[in-house]
Motif scaffolding. Structure first.
Motif, PDB file in Angstrom:
ATOM      1  N   ASP A   1      -2.977   2.071  20.490  1.00  0.00           N
ATOM      2  CA  ASP A   1      -3.453   1.373  21.697  1.00  0.00           C
ATOM      3  C   ASP A   1      -2.219   0.668  22.254  1.00  0.00           C
ATOM      4  OD1 ASP A   1      -4.419  -0.485  23.528  1.00  0.00           O
ATOM      5  OD2 ASP A   1      -6.024  -1.223  22.244  1.00  0.00           O
ATOM      6  N   THR A   2      -1.756   1.144  23.416  1.00  0.00           N
ATOM      7  CA  THR A   2      -0.465   0.695  23.926  1.00  0.00           C
ATOM      8  C   THR A   2      -0.649  -0.233  25.119  1.00  0.00           C
ATOM      9  OG1 THR A   2      -0.327   2.562  25.448  1.00  0.00           O
ATOM     10  CG2 THR A   2       0.555   2.902  23.234  1.00  0.00           C
TER      11      THR A   2
ATOM     12  N   GLN B   1       2.746  -2.443  31.405  1.00  0.00           N
ATOM     13  CA  GLN B   1       2.464  -2.584  32.840  1.00  0.00           C
ATOM     14  C   GLN B   1       3.480  -1.796  33.663  1.00  0.00           C
ATOM     15  OE1 GLN B   1       3.264  -6.935  32.899  1.00  0.00           O
ATOM     16  NE2 GLN B   1       1.073  -7.167  33.270  1.00  0.00           N
ATOM     17  N   THR B   2       3.143  -1.593  34.937  1.00  0.00           N
ATOM     18  CA  THR B   2       4.094  -0.978  35.868  1.00  0.00           C
ATOM     19  C   THR B   2       5.440  -1.719  35.780  1.00  0.00           C
ATOM     20  OG1 THR B   2       2.246  -0.512  37.329  1.00  0.00           O
ATOM     21  CG2 THR B   2       4.450  -0.353  38.288  1.00  0.00           C
TER      22      THR B   2
ATOM     23  N   ARG C   1      -4.834  -0.640  38.811  1.00  0.00           N
ATOM     24  CA  ARG C   1      -4.775  -2.014  39.254  1.00  0.00           C
ATOM     25  C   ARG C   1      -5.016  -2.127  40.743  1.00  0.00           C
ATOM     26  NH1 ARG C   1       0.329  -5.646  38.653  1.00  0.00           N
ATOM     27  NH2 ARG C   1       1.004  -4.230  37.021  1.00  0.00           N
TER      28      ARG C   1
ATOM     29  N   ASP D   1      -1.771 -11.454  32.269  1.00  0.00           N
ATOM     30  CA  ASP D   1      -2.889 -11.141  31.365  1.00  0.00           C
ATOM     31  C   ASP D   1      -3.228 -12.338  30.476  1.00  0.00           C
ATOM     32  OD1 ASP D   1      -3.185  -8.575  32.254  1.00  0.00           O
ATOM     33  OD2 ASP D   1      -2.418  -7.606  30.448  1.00  0.00           O
TER      34      ASP D   1
HETATM   35  O1  PRX Z   1      -4.227  -5.924  32.227  1.00  0.00           O
HETATM   36  C1  PRX Z   1      -3.338  -5.072  31.545  1.00  0.00           C
HETATM   37  C2  PRX Z   1      -3.890  -3.658  31.560  1.00  0.00           C
HETATM   38  O2  PRX Z   1      -3.305  -3.026  32.678  1.00  0.00           O
HETATM   39  C3  PRX Z   1      -2.410  -3.928  33.351  1.00  0.00           C
HETATM   40  C4  PRX Z   1      -1.219  -3.165  33.892  1.00  0.00           C
HETATM   41  O3  PRX Z   1      -1.651  -2.265  34.867  1.00  0.00           O
HETATM   42  P1  PRX Z   1      -0.656  -1.201  35.484  1.00  0.00           P
HETATM   43  O4  PRX Z   1       0.575  -1.874  35.928  1.00  0.00           O
HETATM   44  O5  PRX Z   1      -1.437  -0.458  36.489  1.00  0.00           O
HETATM   45  O6  PRX Z   1      -0.253  -0.284  34.292  1.00  0.00           O
HETATM   46  C5  PRX Z   1      -1.237   0.391  33.555  1.00  0.00           C
HETATM   47  C6  PRX Z   1      -0.591   1.363  32.595  1.00  0.00           C
HETATM   48  C7  PRX Z   1       0.561   0.840  31.827  1.00  0.00           C
HETATM   49  C8  PRX Z   1      -2.040  -4.937  32.306  1.00  0.00           C
HETATM   50  O7  PRX Z   1      -1.583  -6.142  32.884  1.00  0.00           O
HETATM   51  N1  PRX Z   1      -3.542  -2.911  30.338  1.00  0.00           N
HETATM   52  C9  PRX Z   1      -2.650  -1.911  30.217  1.00  0.00           C
HETATM   53  N2  PRX Z   1      -2.663  -1.423  28.958  1.00  0.00           N
HETATM   54  C10 PRX Z   1      -3.567  -2.131  28.258  1.00  0.00           C
HETATM   55  C11 PRX Z   1      -4.122  -3.093  29.136  1.00  0.00           C
HETATM   56  N3  PRX Z   1      -5.051  -3.974  28.710  1.00  0.00           N
HETATM   57  C12 PRX Z   1      -5.435  -3.907  27.421  1.00  0.00           C
HETATM   58  N4  PRX Z   1      -4.948  -3.008  26.536  1.00  0.00           N
HETATM   59  C13 PRX Z   1      -4.021  -2.108  26.890  1.00  0.00           C
HETATM   60  N5  PRX Z   1      -3.573  -1.214  26.017  1.00  0.00           N
END
Ligand code: PRX
Length: 651
Positions: free
Chosen positions: A414-415, A418-419, A529, A503
Motif C-alpha cells: 500500500d503505497t 502524491q503528484t 484529486r 493529509d
Molecule cells: O490523500 C492522499 C491520497 O492521494 C493524495 C494524492 O493525490 P494525487 O496527487 O492525485 O496522487 C495520487 C497518486 C499518488 C494524497 O494526499 N493517497 C495517495 N496514496 C494513498 C493515499 N491515501 C491513503 N493511502 C495511500 N496509499
C-alpha cells in the motif's frame, strides 16, 4: 474538528498482521533492515548510492543543496538524459530485445515494443518534434489516450529537453485550454479519439475547441486511433503517421542538467486554479527508479502492470519512467475494466502472465461488488506481488484483494504518495515489512515522515494529526510552474522547515502510518484529486447559480462522492432538470470525473461572520453526523434548516 473525528474513526483497531511469506523473502531484493539503517546513518550517502544506478554524462558535485530552501536542489552539477536512461542504456545489453511495453487496446488489439523498438519510435518522434520547431525548453502538451504513442511522445520530449505537460484524456476542452495556457505550450500532441467502454472520446474535437483560445500553440500532431473524420486545420495540424514516416531514426540525447525541468503535471489544490507541479530530471529519475525497483521487487522476468492512466502522476512515475529506467516490462491498457466484460483485468493478467499488479482501492471496491466469479474465471497464478495507491484502502477491500486476487500468497504494498512527491514515500518493502491491512506502513529508506499537531510538534505514537515530511527527498516537486510563492505558501509555510502534505494521519504504537485523507478542501474521488473550489467555480459559472459549496461525501466505491449545495438566483426554481443541467455543466467545464453525484438546492449556505462557507458543517449534514461547532456562524439557524431539508429530501 472534522479531521479529529475522522482520525478517531480510523482508530477502529485493525489487529491482523501479515509478515512477509518465507517463499517471497527467499528471493526478495531486500530481505532485511540494513537499507533502513544505512539511510538513517547518512541519508544523502544513501541517495547518492542509489544514484549510481543511473547513467550520468557528468557526475554530480553535491548530492543536496539546501542553501535556497525550500527550493532544494539534488545532484547539483550532474548531467544526464532521462530518455537515454530509459532506452539507450538497455540497448547494449540482452534487454535490447526484451519487451519494454506490452500494450493492449480496449477493442482487443495489442502491440509489443522491445527496447530497440522503443529506441526507433522515440528517436523518430524526437526528430519529428525538432522538425516542427520544438527546441530545448519549449513546453509540449500531450492529450492522448492510453496508447503507445503517449509514452513515446513523453520520452521524445525528454530526449530533446522539452518539458511535457500530459493532460488526462478525461479532461474537458476548457480544462485542457487552461493547462495549455498556463504553461504556454508551443505544440500539442493529440489523437482523433480514444476508446472508452466501446465509445469514442473525441479528443481532437475537444482540442480544437480549446485551441480557439490558446494563442501560444503553433502546431498540432494528431495520432490516428479511432479512425473517424476529424477537422484538420491546414498549416497547423499534422498527422503523426505521415510525419513519422519521414522522420529518421537516431537522435542524440540532449545533455540535461539534473535540475532541468522534465515535466509539468497539473493537479488540484485548494483554490480554483490547478497547480502546475514541476518535476526535474536527476532527482526524479533516481527517486522513481529506486522506489520502483525496491518496493515492487523488480526482477528481469517480471511482467509488471500498473493500471493507472498516464495522465496522472502514477502513470508518469510507475508506468513510464520508473519501470523503463529499470529495464522492466511494463503493461499498458487503454480502456475500462468492465469492457467487454467485468473480467477484463483478469483476462489481461492471464494473457500476459502478469506477475506484479498495481491498482487503486476504488477499482478493488468495484471488483468486490461485481463478485468473485469474475477473477475466478481466469488463471491468476502468475501474480506474486500486489500494490495499491491513490486513497486509503479499507481493510475489507485489502482482505478481498489479498484473498481473491493474490490467492493469499502475494504481499500487498500500500503505497502513499502524491503528484508533488513524485515518488512513493510511505510503503512496505515486501520482503521485510509486516503488513497491516489499511496501513501504508512505514517511510521508505531515506524518507523522514511524521505526524504532528497544529504547532508542528510530533504527536505521541498512537495518536493522530497532520502528515509531514521532515526532510527533502530526490523526486520532490521543485516549484509550482510560474508561481514560486504559491509553492512556498502551500507546502512549506504551515510548519517550519517541513513539507506539509495536506493529509491527516495517525501513527500507531509500532510507528505505522494510517492515512486518513485530506484535511484541506480537496476531495479524493476514485483516487483522483479534485479541488472543491474548482467545482464551485464551475457551478457558479452557470447563469442560474448564485452560490455553491462542494463537499466530498463518503462513497462505497469511489471513496468520496461529490455533493454540491447550491443557492439559485432570485426567482429561479431548483428543479430536477436544473440539477441535471448543472451536473452536465460541471462535466463540460472540467471533465466527467468532476460531475457532482448530487445537487442539493438550498436558500442559504452556512457562513462565518467573515463570510467564509463552513464546508465541514455541510459534510456533517451529508454524512448524517451530529453537527460540529456552530458558534462561529453568522446565523446558526441556517445550518439546522439545511439539515432538516436535506434529511427530508434524502428520506
Ligand atoms: O490523500 C492522499 C491520497 O492521494 C493524495 C494524492 O493525490 P494525487 O496527487 O492525485 O496522487 C495520487 C497518486 C499518488 C494524497 O494526499 N493517497 C495517495 N496514496 C494513498 C493515499 N491515501 C491513503 N493511502 C495511500 N496509499
Amino acid at each position: 474538528m472534522a479531521m479529529e473525528a475522522k482520525v478517531l474513526e480510523s482508530l477502529l483497531k485493525e489487529e491482523r498482521a501479515f509478515p512477509p511469506p518465507p517463499h517471497f523473502v527467499e528471493k526478495a531484493l531486500v530481505k532485511d533492515r540494513s537499507l533502513y539503517e544505512e539511510a538513517r546513518a547518512d541519508r544523502e550517502a544513501f541517495w547518492a548510492r542509489q544514484a549510481e544506478n543511473i547513467h550520468w554524462f557528468r557526475r554530480w558535485d553535491k548530492v543536496l543543496d539546501d542553501s535556497k530552501a525550500p527550493f532544494y536542489q539534488w545532484f547539483v552539477g550532474g548531467k544526464l538524459n532521462v530518455s537515454y536512461n530509459c532506452i539507450d542504456r538497455h540497448l547494449s545489453t540482452w534487454r535490447r530485445t526484451k519487451a519494454a511495453i506490452i500494450w493492449e487496446g480496449e477493442p482487443g488489439d495489442d502491440r509489443v515494443l522491445t527496447y530497440q523498438d522503443l529506441y526507433r519510435e522515440v528517436t523518430k518522434c524526437a526528430n519529428m518534434l525538432k522538425e516542427l520547431g520544438i527546441k530545448r525548453g519549449d513546453r509540449v502538451t500531450i492529450y492522448l489516450p492510453m496508447i503507445p504513442e503517449l509514452p513515446i511522445a513523453m520520452l521524445a520530449c525528454a530526449r530533446i529537453g522539452a518539458p511535457h505537460s500530459v493532460v488526462f484524456g478525461g479532461f474537458s476542452a476548457e480544462a485542457l485550454r487552461d493547462r495549455i495556457n498556463d504553461c504556454q505550450a508551443k505544440l500539442v500532441i493529440t489523437a482523433d479519439g480514444g476508446w472508452r467502454r466501446g465509445n469514442i472520446v473525441p479528443l481532437k474535437k475537444n482540442c480544437d475547441e480549446a485551441l480557439a483560445q490558446c494563442p501560444s500553440v503553433e502546431k498540432v500532431v494528431v495520432v490516428r486511433r479511432t479512425g473517424q473524420d476529424v477537422n484538420m486545420t491546414a498549416g497547423r495540424d499534422y498527422w503523426w503517421h505521415e510525419l513519422m514516416a519521414k522522420a529518421p531514426i537516431g537522435c542524440p540525447p540532449e545533455e540535461m542538467d539534473a535540475e532541468d525541468m522534465l515535466f509539468i503535471l497539473y493537479t488540484s489544490g485548494t483554490t480554483g486554479k490547478p497547480k502546475g507541479v514541476v518535476h526535474t530530471s536527476g532527482g526524479y529519475l533516481v527517486g522513481v527508479s529506486t522506489t520502483h525497483r525496491l518496493i515492487f521487487d523488480i526482477k528481469d522476468d517480471d511482467i509488471y502492470w500498473c493500471t493507472a492512466d498516464i495522465g496522472w502522476v502514477t502513470g508518469h512515475s510507475y508506468i513510464v519512467y520508473g519501470p523503463l529506467a529499470n529495464g522492466c516490462t511494463t503493461v499498458m491498457y487503454e480502456g475500462s475494466p468492465d469492457w467487454p466484460e467485468r473480467d477484463r483485468f483478469w483476462a489481461i493478467v492471464e494473457k500476459y502472465g502478469v506477475t506484479i499488479l498495481y491498482t487503486a482501492p476504488t477499482a478493488i471496491r468495484a471488483f468486490m461488488k461485481w463478485g468473485t466469479q469474475w477473477p475466478a474465471r481466469r488463471d491468476l497464478s502468475s501474480l506474486r506481488l500486489l500494490g495499491t495507491v491513490g486513497e486509503p484502502i479499507n481493510p475489507e477491500a485489502w482482505m478481498w484483494y489479498y484473498k481473491y486476487i493474490g490467492g493469499e500468497r502475494c504481499p500487498i504494498v500500500d503505497t502513499w504518495w502524491q503528484t508533488e512527491t513524485g515518488m512513493i514515500l510511505i510503503s512496505p518493502l515486501p520482503g521485510v515489512t509486516t503488513l497491516k491491512p489499511g496501513s501504508a506502513t512505514v517511510p521508505f529508506p531515506g524518507v523522514e515522515a511524521a505526524v504532528v499537531n497544529s504547532s508542528g510538534e510530533e504527536v505521541p505514537l498512537g495518536s493522530g494529526g497532520y502528515l509531514v515530511i521532515k526532510s527533502p527527498w530526490p523526486a520532490m516537486l521543485r516549484t509550482i510552474y510560474g508561481d514560486p510563492d504559491r509553492y512556498v505558501q502551500q507546502y512549506w509555510s504551515k510548519f517550519d522547515g517541513m513539507y506539509f502534505t495536506g493529509d491527516g494521519a495517525r501513527w500507531d504504537e509500532d510507528g505505522y502510518f494510517w492515512i486518513v485523507g485530506r484535511v484541506d478542501d480537496v476531495i479524493n474521488v476514485s483516487g483522483h484529486r479534485l479541488g472543491t473550489m474548482e467545482i464551485e467555480s464551475a457551478l457558479v459559472d452557470h447563469p442560474a447559480v448564485a452560490e455553491a459549496a462542494v463537499i466530498g461525501k463518503a462513497h462505497e466505491i469511489k471513496g468520496q462522492a461529490i455533493s454540491a449545495f447550491v443557492t439559485l438566483k432570485e426567482g429561479i426554481a431548483g428543479t430536477p432538470q436544473l440539477a441535471e443541467e448543472l451536473k452536465a455543466h460541471v462535466a463540460k467545464k472540467i471533465g466527467a470525473i468532476a460531475r457532482p453525484d448530487d445537487i442539493f438546492f438550498t436558500a442559504e449556505l452556512p457562513k462565518t461572520r467573515s463570510g467564509k462557507i463552513m464546508r465541514r458543517l455541510l459534510r456533517d449534514i451529508a454524512e448524517g453526523r451530529v453537527l460540529g461547532d456552530t458558534t462561529t456562524l453568522a446565523d446558526p439557524s441556517v445550518v439546522s434548516q439545511i439539515k432538516q431539508q436535506y434529511e427530508s429530501q434524502e428520506a
